[in-house]
Design a protein around this motif. Structure first.
Motif, PDB file in Angstrom:
ATOM      1  N   PHE A   1      20.158   4.691  13.960  1.00 12.76           N
ATOM      2  CA  PHE A   1      18.764   4.867  13.556  1.00 12.76           C
ATOM      3  C   PHE A   1      18.754   5.428  12.132  1.00 12.76           C
ATOM      4  N   VAL A   2      18.131   4.691  11.202  1.00 15.52           N
ATOM      5  CA  VAL A   2      18.118   5.092   9.789  1.00 15.52           C
ATOM      6  C   VAL A   2      16.691   5.436   9.396  1.00 15.52           C
ATOM      7  N   PHE A   3      16.488   6.677   8.976  1.00 20.92           N
ATOM      8  CA  PHE A   3      15.163   7.117   8.537  1.00 20.92           C
ATOM      9  C   PHE A   3      15.074   6.944   7.017  1.00 20.92           C
ATOM     10  N   VAL A   4      14.121   6.108   6.583  1.00 21.94           N
ATOM     11  CA  VAL A   4      13.958   5.776   5.155  1.00 21.94           C
ATOM     12  C   VAL A   4      12.740   6.517   4.633  1.00 21.94           C
ATOM     13  N   HIS A   5      12.899   7.208   3.503  1.00 22.60           N
ATOM     14  CA  HIS A   5      11.784   8.007   2.982  1.00 22.60           C
ATOM     15  C   HIS A   5      11.763   7.940   1.458  1.00 22.60           C
ATOM     16  N   ASN A   6      10.689   8.449   0.865  1.00 23.90           N
ATOM     17  CA  ASN A   6      10.510   8.365  -0.584  1.00 23.90           C
ATOM     18  C   ASN A   6      10.551   9.722  -1.260  1.00 23.90           C
ATOM     19  N   ASP A   7      11.097  10.725  -0.605  1.00 21.06           N
ATOM     20  CA  ASP A   7      11.168  12.060  -1.206  1.00 21.06           C
ATOM     21  C   ASP A   7      12.267  12.071  -2.256  1.00 21.06           C
ATOM     22  N   ARG A   8      11.882  12.136  -3.529  1.00 21.27           N
ATOM     23  CA  ARG A   8      12.854  12.062  -4.624  1.00 21.27           C
ATOM     24  C   ARG A   8      13.699  13.322  -4.746  1.00 21.27           C
ATOM     25  N   ARG A   9      13.259  14.397  -4.151  1.00 22.76           N
ATOM     26  CA  ARG A   9      13.995  15.659  -4.286  1.00 22.76           C
ATOM     27  C   ARG A   9      15.118  15.783  -3.269  1.00 22.76           C
TER      28      ARG A   9
END
Length: 305
Positions: free
Chosen positions: A94-102
């Protein structure tokens, strides 16, 4: 660098469905086996925003405008529960993809760790902006332009450490070689230096051909005004030769690197390339590049030096 800046702009602008569309473009460009799962009517997406067939990975993306750790934890639990209900036999990671650049929020990291303990038969991974950028870097230019939605202004990288100093010399040789006698006898060069350094076949022929006109280099540097310049260029050749010989044991590869030292790595007209070999021959004769046989060394025919 331009692509990197454009990518960071996208990460700052994309959220929710626009981020998911970007993720789909990127993964489809990188992996033929990636399935970009979309929502469909009452079926929804069944807990998946993408599936990797060969690696049995399920991707769940979440890119809100504002980050709330509580909402993201709920999203992970909801997507995982739906995926286990609808797609249990289709994934083992299960791969959680997110846009948090930090990076990953501490509570999100804790949630994934908790889910790993609760589901020991599954693997849990995250895919943030750093990993997304690493995927972008693997694309060729045409695909990267499609994924990033812009033209990437790439020019061929042409470099030559000696180009600035050697440009006047190359011009001089291009002009003077035509008037020189191509059949004039070679200056006295011990052929055992070629043997000692293992220079054979075409590279040997190119050097010998250059030696017929290497006196033009000497003439160019003649006089007190250019004597210092000659020494500086020779020193540059010596230093660079010592560098490349450590990385390239084959003498033909060393000569190739030295040719690029003079010309850069771009395409050049044949006259310029021939002039470069005159330059290499000159510094070969001076022993600024390659080693002279030591006293007493016997060549391949057993003739003592």
């Amino acid at each position: 660098m331009y692509a990197r800046l454009k990518f960071l702009e996208l990460m700052a602008e994309l959220n929710e469905t626009t981020f998911e569309a970007f993720f789909h473009r990127l993964m489809c460009a990188r992996y033929p086996e990636f399935l970009d799962v979309r929502t469909h009517g009452n079926l929804g997406d069944q807990g998946s925003d993408g599936l990797m067939l060969h690696e049995s990975k399920l991707y769940a993306s979440y890119a809100p405008q504002t980050v709330s750790a509580t909402e993201i934890r709920q999203k992970i639990r909801s997507d995982l529960a739906k995926a286990l209900e609808k797609r249990a036999d289709q994934f083992n990671t299960f791969v959680f993809v997110h846009n948090d650049r930090r990076g990953m929020h501490p509570e999100i990291a804790t949630e994934l760790s908790d889910q790993q303990r609760a589901h020991p038969d599954l693997q849990f991974q995250q895919m943030g902006s750093r990993k997304l950028w690493h995927e972008c870097m693997q694309l060729d230019v045409a695909l990267a332009e499609d994924v990033l939605g812009c033209q990437i202004p790439i020019q061929p990288v042409v470099h030559g450490i000696g180009m600035e100093d050697l440009a006047p010399l190359l011009k001089h040789l291009r002009d003077q070689r035509r008037a020189a006698d191509p059949l004039m006898p070679l200056a006295e060069v011990d052929p055992r230096k070629l043997d000692f350094n293992g220079i054979q076949e075409e590279a040997r022929e190119d050097l010998l051909r250059g030696m017929r006109q290497s006196h033009l280099v000497e003439a160019f540097y003649a006089g007190t005004l250019r004597a210092v310049e000659h020494d500086e260029v020779a020193q540059g050749f010596r230093v660079y030769y010592e560098q490349v010989r450590r990385d390239f044991p084959d003498p033909e590869d060393v000569l190739w690197q030295l040719e690029m030292y003079v010309l850069g790595n771009g395409s050049v007209p044949p006259r310029t390339q021939r002039a470069a070999w005159v330059v290499l021959a000159h510094f070969f004769e001076r022993c600024d590049i390659f080693d002279a046989p030591p006293p007493g060394w016997s060549g391949p025919l057993g003739i003592p030096a």
